[in-house]
Design a protein around this motif. Structure first.
Motif, PDB file in Angstrom:
ATOM      1  N   THR A 251    -105.662   0.483 -91.528  1.00 52.69           N
ATOM      2  CA  THR A 251    -105.664   1.331 -90.345  1.00 52.69           C
ATOM      3  C   THR A 251    -104.863   0.663 -89.230  1.00 52.69           C
ATOM      4  O   THR A 251    -104.945  -0.551 -89.047  1.00 52.69           O
ATOM      5  N   ALA A 252    -104.084   1.470 -88.501  1.00 55.42           N
ATOM      6  CA  ALA A 252    -103.300   0.967 -87.373  1.00 55.42           C
ATOM      7  C   ALA A 252    -103.486   1.908 -86.191  1.00 55.42           C
ATOM      8  O   ALA A 252    -103.483   3.132 -86.360  1.00 55.42           O
ATOM      9  N   GLU A 253    -103.624   1.331 -85.003  1.00 54.85           N
ATOM     10  CA  GLU A 253    -103.859   2.144 -83.813  1.00 54.85           C
ATOM     11  C   GLU A 253    -103.143   1.538 -82.624  1.00 54.85           C
ATOM     12  O   GLU A 253    -103.225   0.338 -82.381  1.00 54.85           O
ATOM     13  N   LEU A 254    -102.398   2.372 -81.897  1.00 51.28           N
ATOM     14  CA  LEU A 254    -101.666   1.929 -80.715  1.00 51.28           C
ATOM     15  C   LEU A 254    -101.751   2.985 -79.618  1.00 51.28           C
ATOM     16  O   LEU A 254    -101.928   4.174 -79.906  1.00 51.28           O
ATOM     17  N   ASP A 255    -101.650   2.542 -78.364  1.00 50.80           N
ATOM     18  CA  ASP A 255    -101.583   3.457 -77.229  1.00 50.80           C
ATOM     19  C   ASP A 255    -100.905   2.718 -76.074  1.00 50.80           C
ATOM     20  O   ASP A 255    -100.408   1.598 -76.257  1.00 50.80           O
ATOM     21  N   ALA A 256    -100.844   3.341 -74.911  1.00 56.90           N
ATOM     22  CA  ALA A 256    -100.134   2.738 -73.778  1.00 56.90           C
ATOM     23  C   ALA A 256    -100.753   1.416 -73.346  1.00 56.90           C
ATOM     24  O   ALA A 256    -100.057   0.526 -72.852  1.00 56.90           O
ATOM     25  N   ASP A 257    -102.065   1.292 -73.515  1.00 56.51           N
ATOM     26  CA  ASP A 257    -102.743   0.058 -73.115  1.00 56.51           C
ATOM     27  C   ASP A 257    -102.593  -1.052 -74.150  1.00 56.51           C
ATOM     28  O   ASP A 257    -102.720  -2.230 -73.831  1.00 56.51           O
ATOM     29  N   ASN A 340     -88.245   6.577 -76.064  1.00 53.91           N
ATOM     30  CA  ASN A 340     -89.589   6.341 -76.592  1.00 53.91           C
ATOM     31  C   ASN A 340     -89.460   6.072 -78.089  1.00 53.91           C
ATOM     32  O   ASN A 340     -89.277   6.991 -78.885  1.00 53.91           O
ATOM     33  N   LEU A 341     -89.565   4.820 -78.470  1.00 56.49           N
ATOM     34  CA  LEU A 341     -89.262   4.427 -79.844  1.00 56.49           C
ATOM     35  C   LEU A 341     -90.442   3.743 -80.521  1.00 56.49           C
ATOM     36  O   LEU A 341     -91.353   3.234 -79.874  1.00 56.49           O
ATOM     37  N   VAL A 342     -90.383   3.737 -81.849  1.00 55.40           N
ATOM     38  CA  VAL A 342     -91.219   2.861 -82.665  1.00 55.40           C
ATOM     39  C   VAL A 342     -90.305   1.774 -83.205  1.00 55.40           C
ATOM     40  O   VAL A 342     -89.253   2.063 -83.780  1.00 55.40           O
ATOM     41  N   VAL A 343     -90.694   0.522 -83.007  1.00 49.96           N
ATOM     42  CA  VAL A 343     -89.849  -0.609 -83.393  1.00 49.96           C
ATOM     43  C   VAL A 343     -90.655  -1.565 -84.260  1.00 49.96           C
ATOM     44  O   VAL A 343     -91.798  -1.901 -83.928  1.00 49.96           O
ATOM     45  N   ILE A 344     -90.043  -1.999 -85.371  1.00 53.21           N
ATOM     46  CA  ILE A 344     -90.713  -2.912 -86.300  1.00 53.21           C
ATOM     47  C   ILE A 344     -89.827  -4.132 -86.511  1.00 53.21           C
ATOM     48  O   ILE A 344     -88.685  -4.012 -86.966  1.00 53.21           O
ATOM     49  N   PHE A 345     -90.352  -5.306 -86.178  1.00 49.64           N
ATOM     50  CA  PHE A 345     -89.654  -6.576 -86.408  1.00 49.64           C
ATOM     51  C   PHE A 345     -90.460  -7.394 -87.420  1.00 49.64           C
ATOM     52  O   PHE A 345     -91.617  -7.732 -87.165  1.00 49.64           O
ATOM     53  N   ASP A 346     -89.826  -7.762 -88.510  1.00 49.53           N
ATOM     54  CA  ASP A 346     -90.481  -8.602 -89.513  1.00 49.53           C
ATOM     55  C   ASP A 346     -89.901 -10.007 -89.455  1.00 49.53           C
ATOM     56  O   ASP A 346     -88.717 -10.220 -89.727  1.00 49.53           O
ATOM     57  N   GLU A 347     -90.746 -10.958 -89.083  1.00 51.59           N
ATOM     58  CA  GLU A 347     -90.341 -12.370 -89.036  1.00 51.59           C
ATOM     59  C   GLU A 347     -89.088 -12.558 -88.182  1.00 51.59           C
ATOM     60  O   GLU A 347     -88.006 -12.879 -88.669  1.00 51.59           O
ATOM     61  N   LEU A 348     -89.228 -12.363 -86.878  1.00 47.89           N
ATOM     62  CA  LEU A 348     -88.103 -12.536 -85.962  1.00 47.89           C
ATOM     63  C   LEU A 348     -87.503 -13.935 -86.073  1.00 47.89           C
ATOM     64  O   LEU A 348     -88.216 -14.938 -86.142  1.00 47.89           O
ATOM     65  N   VAL A 367     -90.986  -9.584 -73.548  1.00 52.46           N
ATOM     66  CA  VAL A 367     -90.165  -8.619 -72.819  1.00 52.46           C
ATOM     67  C   VAL A 367     -90.289  -7.221 -73.427  1.00 52.46           C
ATOM     68  O   VAL A 367     -90.421  -6.221 -72.715  1.00 52.46           O
ATOM     69  N   PHE A 368     -90.242  -7.151 -74.741  1.00 55.31           N
ATOM     70  CA  PHE A 368     -90.387  -5.843 -75.397  1.00 55.31           C
ATOM     71  C   PHE A 368     -91.741  -5.211 -75.059  1.00 55.31           C
ATOM     72  O   PHE A 368     -91.844  -4.005 -74.858  1.00 55.31           O
ATOM     73  N   ALA A 369     -92.786  -6.027 -75.019  1.00 59.12           N
ATOM     74  CA  ALA A 369     -94.135  -5.510 -74.780  1.00 59.12           C
ATOM     75  C   ALA A 369     -94.254  -4.793 -73.441  1.00 59.12           C
ATOM     76  O   ALA A 369     -95.131  -3.937 -73.255  1.00 59.12           O
ATOM     77  N   GLU A 370     -93.367  -5.124 -72.499  1.00 56.63           N
ATOM     78  CA  GLU A 370     -93.416  -4.497 -71.182  1.00 56.63           C
ATOM     79  C   GLU A 370     -93.014  -3.026 -71.221  1.00 56.63           C
ATOM     80  O   GLU A 370     -93.319  -2.267 -70.302  1.00 56.63           O
ATOM     81  N   HIS A 371     -92.346  -2.612 -72.280  1.00 59.12           N
ATOM     82  CA  HIS A 371     -91.918  -1.210 -72.411  1.00 59.12           C
ATOM     83  C   HIS A 371     -93.074  -0.417 -73.032  1.00 59.12           C
ATOM     84  O   HIS A 371     -93.121  -0.190 -74.238  1.00 59.12           O
ATOM     85  N   ARG A 372     -93.983   0.016 -72.193  1.00 56.62           N
ATOM     86  CA  ARG A 372     -95.219   0.640 -72.662  1.00 56.62           C
ATOM     87  C   ARG A 372     -94.980   2.006 -73.298  1.00 56.62           C
ATOM     88  O   ARG A 372     -95.860   2.551 -73.952  1.00 56.62           O
ATOM     89  N   ASN A 373     -93.829   2.584 -73.081  1.00 58.79           N
ATOM     90  CA  ASN A 373     -93.520   3.881 -73.685  1.00 58.79           C
ATOM     91  C   ASN A 373     -93.147   3.750 -75.151  1.00 58.79           C
ATOM     92  O   ASN A 373     -93.051   4.749 -75.868  1.00 58.79           O
ATOM     93  N   CYS A 374     -92.932   2.533 -75.617  1.00 54.43           N
ATOM     94  CA  CYS A 374     -92.577   2.283 -77.020  1.00 54.43           C
ATOM     95  C   CYS A 374     -93.734   1.602 -77.742  1.00 54.43           C
ATOM     96  O   CYS A 374     -94.569   0.937 -77.129  1.00 54.43           O
ATOM     97  N   PHE A 375     -93.759   1.772 -79.044  1.00 56.56           N
ATOM     98  CA  PHE A 375     -94.731   1.089 -79.892  1.00 56.56           C
ATOM     99  C   PHE A 375     -94.003   0.045 -80.738  1.00 56.56           C
ATOM    100  O   PHE A 375     -92.924   0.322 -81.286  1.00 56.56           O
ATOM    101  N   PHE A 376     -94.607  -1.131 -80.877  1.00 57.71           N
ATOM    102  CA  PHE A 376     -93.980  -2.228 -81.606  1.00 57.71           C
ATOM    103  C   PHE A 376     -94.945  -2.811 -82.638  1.00 57.71           C
ATOM    104  O   PHE A 376     -96.156  -2.899 -82.386  1.00 57.71           O
ATOM    105  N   ILE A 377     -94.382  -3.217 -83.767  1.00 58.41           N
ATOM    106  CA  ILE A 377     -95.061  -4.155 -84.661  1.00 58.41           C
ATOM    107  C   ILE A 377     -94.133  -5.345 -84.806  1.00 58.41           C
ATOM    108  O   ILE A 377     -92.965  -5.201 -85.182  1.00 58.41           O
ATOM    109  N   ILE A 378     -94.649  -6.526 -84.494  1.00 59.82           N
ATOM    110  CA  ILE A 378     -93.863  -7.756 -84.579  1.00 59.82           C
ATOM    111  C   ILE A 378     -94.642  -8.737 -85.448  1.00 59.82           C
ATOM    112  O   ILE A 378     -95.799  -9.047 -85.157  1.00 59.82           O
ATOM    113  N   SER A 379     -94.011  -9.199 -86.509  1.00 63.42           N
ATOM    114  CA  SER A 379     -94.702 -10.138 -87.387  1.00 63.42           C
ATOM    115  C   SER A 379     -94.050 -11.515 -87.307  1.00 63.42           C
ATOM    116  O   SER A 379     -92.861 -11.645 -86.988  1.00 63.42           O
TER     117      SER A 379
END
Length: 440
Positions: A251-257, A340-348, A367-379
């Motif tokens: 399960t995965a869940e994201l929102d503006a907060d 408003n994007l979904v962004v996925i970074f695997d092993e930056l 820095v990316f996290a500050e863009h609350r209009n976008c959702f990110f997964i960073i591994s």
């Protein structure tokens, strides 16, 4: 506005590629007609960004899934019909009569191929169109208020219009007369060309809806609910990779907060599969397709970008690390557009040393996290980055893929947990494989 992505993302998620056995499009491609296959490809290449359009297509799929329809037309006859209808046609009735007279003359001279091809194609087309008209009428009578009723009604009006009503009176028990052949051929391939195209497009659409829902039913997929961008939510319950047998759901869940998932875990623990499953569900949901999840609710985004398998470019003189930097730059430009994007970074930044990778991953993630209009997964497997981020940002959800040790043997559950991984089993795996003994 079109849904934005790029080839790198499509390749990372293995979405396209009709000749790849494990691609997502091939999973759904049980279509019977060439037109439906082209339509399926078009749907994959053009996800939707309208809440209304996404939910409407999803409702059509759900309608077809509830009907449990088999494709109702014989594919060989349908293919012959399409081949005949796509052939060259006369520009007027006199030219049509002249062409038919020429074919008839050649027929009596023993050159029968062209005559028989047209005659048989015409009869097959008349029979197929009558079958399509009957099926559409029957489906409308069963449920005139279905989500697909507007498309069915449009085709039904064509069948019931004066231009095509003559189909009901054609005697197809035997060969058509010269004048019947001229008239019917001219009507179907010239006068009614646009109307016939509408009918065939409907057949191709039904083919896609039936094929996709057959897969959905067999694989246990479900349908996502699209919400407006202002809601800014994403909830995927028990999502799984659609192309893996016995895939483990998460399960995965994201929102503006909490718009960032920071994912840690040992190599082989399932981080990449988690992210690919997430990305595939996002993409399919924006197509209005069934998704590999128990349920899904999402705010519509403008697009998706991933950085999972970034190749170096020796021809351009790019190292792997520089290719990674250019990829992050490309995505940063899109995020800052703003979109408003979904962004996925695997092993930056895995192409550089640990110290630089730590510094760069921490700085870029913050820095990316500050863009609350976008959702990110960073591994990352550099768990110290997560610990530092937790002190600097309050909108990051920390998830890790656990490793259970059975003695000296690591076992991976592939079930995500809340928190930051503390697993460091690389040296143990090296010892288990007796690499040092082999070298010594």
């Amino acid at each position: 506005m079109p849904f934005v992505t790029d080839k790198q993302t499509l390749d990372d998620l293995n979405l396209l590629g009709k000749y790849k056995n494990n691609s997502v499009i091939n999973l759904f491609n049980l279509t019977r007609t060439a037109g439906a296959e082209h339509l399926l490809e078009s749907m994959f290449q053009q996800p939707l960004t309208s809440v209304a359009n996404i939910n409407r297509r999803s409702q059509i799929f759900q309608y077809f899934q509830s009907k449990k329809l088999d494709f109702p037309f014989e594919t060989e006859a349908l293919s012959a019909t399409e081949n005949y209808l796509s052939g060259a046609s006369a520009s007027n009735i006199l030219m049509a009569a002249g062409q038919n007279a020429r074919r008839k003359l050649l027929y009596y001279m023993g050159l029968r191929v062209e005559h028989d091809l047209i005659a048989n194609g015409l009869l097959t087309a008349i029979k197929m169109l009558a079958s399509i008209g009957g099926f559409i009428s029957g489906l409308l009578q069963q449920d005139s208020q279905s989500p697909f009723a507007a498309e069915l009604q449009k085709a039904n009006l064509i069948f019931n219009g004066n231009k095509l009503k003559w189909l009901e009176s054609v005697n197809i028990a035997g060969p058509l007369s010269f004048f019947q052949t001229v008239r019917c051929d001219y009507l179907l391939r010239t006068t009614l060309r646009d109307e016939i195209e509408v009918i065939l497009e409907l057949v191709h659409a039904m083919d896609v809806f039936i094929a996709v829902t057959d897969v959905s039913r067999a694989k246990g997929f479900n349908y996502a609910l699209a919400l407006t961008a202002e809601k800014d939510v994403l909830h995927i319950e028990e999502g799984f990779h659609p192309c893996l047998e016995k895939a483990v759901p998460n399960t995965a869940e994201l929102d503006a907060d909490n718009n960032v998932i920071f994912l840690t875990g040992a190599n082989m623990a399932g981080k990449s599969t988690f992210m690919k499953s997430f990305g595939i569900s996002i993409y399919l949901a924006h197509m209005g397709f069934p998704v590999p999840a128990k349920s899904m609710t999402f705010s519509v985004k403008d697009g998706i970008y991933t950085s999972i398998n970034v190749p170096d470019d020796l021809n351009m003189g790019y190292s792997h690390f520089y290719a990674e930097v250019l990829r992050v730059k490309k995505i940063a430009e899109e995020v800052g557009a703003p979109k408003n994007l979904v962004v996925i970074f695997d092993e930056l930044f895995k192409g550089t040393n640990v110290k630089d990778a730590y510094d760069a991953t921490l700085a870029v993630s913050e820095v990316f996290a500050e863009h609350r209009n976008c959702f990110f997964i960073i591994s990352t497997h550099i768990v110290e980055v997560g610990e530092a981020l937790g002190q600097r940002s309050d909108n990051i959800r920390f998830i890790y893929m656990p490793t259970e040790m059975h003695g000296k043997i690591p076992v991976y559950t592939y079930r995500a947990k809340q928190g930051i991984s503390s697993d460091r089993h690389g040296m143990m795996i090296i010892e288990n494989e007796k690499i040092l003994e082999i070298i010594g």
